[in-house]
Design an enzyme around this catalytic site. Structure first.
Site, PDB file in Angstrom:
ATOM      1  N   LYS A  49       0.809  -1.174  -0.048  1.00 31.41           N
ATOM      2  CA  LYS A  49       0.208   0.093   0.047  1.00 31.41           C
ATOM      3  C   LYS A  49       0.939   1.226  -0.015  1.00 31.41           C
ATOM      4  O   LYS A  49       0.544   2.264  -0.431  1.00 31.41           O
ATOM      5  CB  LYS A  49      -0.791   0.033   1.192  1.00 31.41           C
ATOM      6  N   ASP A  85     -10.472   2.655   1.940  1.00 35.50           N
ATOM      7  CA  ASP A  85     -10.655   1.946   2.882  1.00 35.50           C
ATOM      8  C   ASP A  85     -11.477   3.070   4.046  1.00 35.50           C
ATOM      9  O   ASP A  85     -12.252   2.708   4.856  1.00 35.50           O
ATOM     10  CB  ASP A  85      -9.311   1.639   3.590  1.00 35.50           C
TER      11      ASP A  85
HETATM   12  P1  NAP Z   1      -0.401  -4.104  10.182  1.00 38.97           P
HETATM   13  O1  NAP Z   1       0.146  -2.931   9.582  1.00 38.97           O
HETATM   14  O2  NAP Z   1       0.367  -5.251  10.216  1.00 38.97           O
HETATM   15  O3  NAP Z   1      -0.564  -3.713  11.604  1.00 38.97           O
HETATM   16  C1  NAP Z   1      -0.989  -4.890  12.618  1.00 38.97           C
HETATM   17  C2  NAP Z   1      -1.762  -4.053  14.160  1.00 38.97           C
HETATM   18  O4  NAP Z   1      -2.223  -5.195  14.588  1.00 38.97           O
HETATM   19  C3  NAP Z   1      -0.645  -3.495  14.842  1.00 38.97           C
HETATM   20  O5  NAP Z   1      -1.243  -2.483  15.454  1.00 38.97           O
HETATM   21  C4  NAP Z   1      -0.306  -4.448  15.770  1.00 38.97           C
HETATM   22  O6  NAP Z   1       0.304  -3.753  16.932  1.00 38.97           O
HETATM   23  C5  NAP Z   1      -1.349  -5.251  16.344  1.00 38.97           C
HETATM   24  N1  NAP Z   1      -1.217  -6.425  16.532  1.00 38.97           N
HETATM   25  C6  NAP Z   1      -0.836  -7.533  15.885  1.00 38.97           C
HETATM   26  N2  NAP Z   1      -0.632  -8.756  16.767  1.00 38.97           N
HETATM   27  C7  NAP Z   1      -1.090  -8.324  17.932  1.00 38.97           C
HETATM   28  C8  NAP Z   1      -1.286  -8.987  19.128  1.00 38.97           C
HETATM   29  N3  NAP Z   1      -1.147 -10.282  19.260  1.00 38.97           N
HETATM   30  N4  NAP Z   1      -1.832  -8.016  20.417  1.00 38.97           N
HETATM   31  C9  NAP Z   1      -2.116  -6.884  19.990  1.00 38.97           C
HETATM   32  N5  NAP Z   1      -1.726  -6.068  19.066  1.00 38.97           N
HETATM   33  C10 NAP Z   1      -1.455  -6.924  17.823  1.00 38.97           C
HETATM   34  O7  NAP Z   1      -1.744  -4.622   9.683  1.00 38.97           O
HETATM   35  P2  NAP Z   1      -3.228  -3.830   8.910  1.00 38.97           P
HETATM   36  O8  NAP Z   1      -2.670  -3.781   7.464  1.00 38.97           O
HETATM   37  O9  NAP Z   1      -3.145  -2.699   9.891  1.00 38.97           O
HETATM   38  O10 NAP Z   1      -4.159  -4.843   9.056  1.00 38.97           O
HETATM   39  C11 NAP Z   1      -4.827  -5.026  10.510  1.00 38.97           C
HETATM   40  C12 NAP Z   1      -6.078  -5.985  10.327  1.00 38.97           C
HETATM   41  O11 NAP Z   1      -6.875  -5.360   9.544  1.00 38.97           O
HETATM   42  C13 NAP Z   1      -5.733  -7.368   9.566  1.00 38.97           C
HETATM   43  O12 NAP Z   1      -6.270  -8.452  10.155  1.00 38.97           O
HETATM   44  C14 NAP Z   1      -6.424  -7.290   8.193  1.00 38.97           C
HETATM   45  O13 NAP Z   1      -6.511  -8.365   7.304  1.00 38.97           O
HETATM   46  C15 NAP Z   1      -7.595  -6.286   8.533  1.00 38.97           C
HETATM   47  N6  NAP Z   1      -8.018  -5.327   7.644  1.00 38.97           N
HETATM   48  C16 NAP Z   1      -9.288  -5.674   6.946  1.00 38.97           C
HETATM   49  C17 NAP Z   1      -9.882  -4.745   5.915  1.00 38.97           C
HETATM   50  C18 NAP Z   1     -11.175  -4.765   5.682  1.00 38.97           C
HETATM   51  O14 NAP Z   1     -11.614  -4.285   4.689  1.00 38.97           O
HETATM   52  N7  NAP Z   1     -11.944  -5.663   6.470  1.00 38.97           N
HETATM   53  C19 NAP Z   1      -9.045  -3.978   5.465  1.00 38.97           C
HETATM   54  C20 NAP Z   1      -7.839  -3.670   5.827  1.00 38.97           C
HETATM   55  C21 NAP Z   1      -7.151  -4.404   6.911  1.00 38.97           C
HETATM   56  P3  NAP Z   1       1.906  -3.624  16.957  1.00 38.97           P
HETATM   57  O15 NAP Z   1       2.251  -2.012  16.434  1.00 38.97           O
HETATM   58  O16 NAP Z   1       2.134  -3.476  18.642  1.00 38.97           O
HETATM   59  O17 NAP Z   1       2.718  -4.557  16.373  1.00 38.97           O
END
Ligand code: NAP
Length: 245
Positions: A49, A85
């Site tokens: 992205k 988004d």
């Molecule tokens: P990302 O940039 O990798 O960020 C991951 C986030 O999750 C960070 O804030 C991380 O915290 C936190 N995290 C991961 N494991 C954790 C745990 N065990 N305990 C507490 N916090 C934890 O990922 P992203 O792109 O933001 O995506 C996040 C989620 O949203 C994914 O599941 C993705 O599939 C979903 N999503 C859905 C849509 C939709 O249209 N529904 C769109 C986009 C994303 P730290 O900073 O502490 O590592």
């Protein structure tokens, strides 16, 4: 989901949507070739992205401010970048978040779009993240207030935009939430999809809260991308049915 929408509108003969796997090192070259291969645009997902933003000639204000693009368009020899988004999340909400106190969990790419959207829509946003430095930085850049220990009952809206639940993690172990502390009148959203209802949403619903799942958010952002590429209103029900399998 997109192919179902194209079929519903009788456009499937001329248009198609396909998944393309691209390694990070090959992104620029693959993207660069797509306009002359007849593609009208592309969705871009993790981890591309940020690279999608860098490769674009024209950025929407939303994509620039969030710092990520999920929708590219190829027209007139230029690459345009947008981010659906944020608006998709707002469209998935049952009511406007204006004036509501909102808790956003996470500080990754998804959380950036959520915070940007909710601040813009007039919500009072607080952000919790496991790694506190990231939520502080995010709030400095996009607005909202970092919160180390949120009071779960105090929010009208709670959005899980962490990846917790994606691989079976227990949200009530990993996040500052208790299963029994949701309340009627709250709206609880989970960006994570693939295990509907997630444990988070099952507990929220059990407590009488309104819930919005990650598939609805996915469908709403997809519908906006569909309109950008085709100029046609997306048939939401056909997309929902396809996304829910
Ligand atoms: P990302 O940039 O990798 O960020 C991951 C986030 O999750 C960070 O804030 C991380 O915290 C936190 N995290 C991961 N494991 C954790 C745990 N065990 N305990 C507490 N916090 C934890 O990922 P992203 O792109 O933001 O995506 C996040 C989620 O949203 C994914 O599941 C993705 O599939 C979903 N999503 C859905 C849509 C939709 O249209 N529904 C769109 C986009 C994303 P730290 O900073 O502490 O590592």
């Amino acid at each position: 989901m997109h192919n179902a929408a194209l079929a519903e509108l009788g456009m499937a003969g001329e248009w198609g949507y396909e998944a393309i796997d691209v390694a990070p090192g090959g992104f620029e070259q693959r993207l660069g070739a797509m306009p002359r291969q007849g593609f009208a645009g592309a969705n871009v997902t993790v981890p591309h992205k940020g690279a999608a933003l860098a490769i674009a000639d024209l950025l929407s204000e939303t994509a620039r401010e969030i710092g990520a693009a999920n929708t590219l368009t190829f027209a007139g020899g230029e690459i345009g970048a947008d981010n659906t988004d944020a608006a998709g999340l707002l469209n998935a909400l049952p009511a406007s978040p204006a004036g509501k106190r909102a808790l956003v969990l996470g500080a990754g790419g998804a959380a950036r779009a959520v915070v940007w959207a909710l601040v813009r829509a007039g919500a009072e946003v607080e952000v919790w993240n496991r790694t506190e430095l990231r939520s502080r930085n995010l709030c400095e850049e996009l607005g909202g207030r970092p919160v180390p220990g949120p009071d779960q009952g105090a929010y009208g809206l709670i959005v899980n935009s962490t990846a917790v639940g994606l691989r079976g993690e227990d949200p009530f172990e990993e996040l500052p939430l208790a299963a029994g502390a949701f309340a009627p009148g709250q709206v609880v959203m989970d960006m994570v999809y693939g295990a509907e209802p997630t444990r988070l949403l099952a507990a929220a619903r059990e407590a009488g809260a309104a819930v919005v799942d990650g598939i609805e958010i996915l469908v709403q952002q997809g519908a906006l991308s569909f309109r950008i590429w085709t100029g046609r209103e997306a048939p939401l029900d056909a997309m929902r049915a396809a996304a829910r399998g």
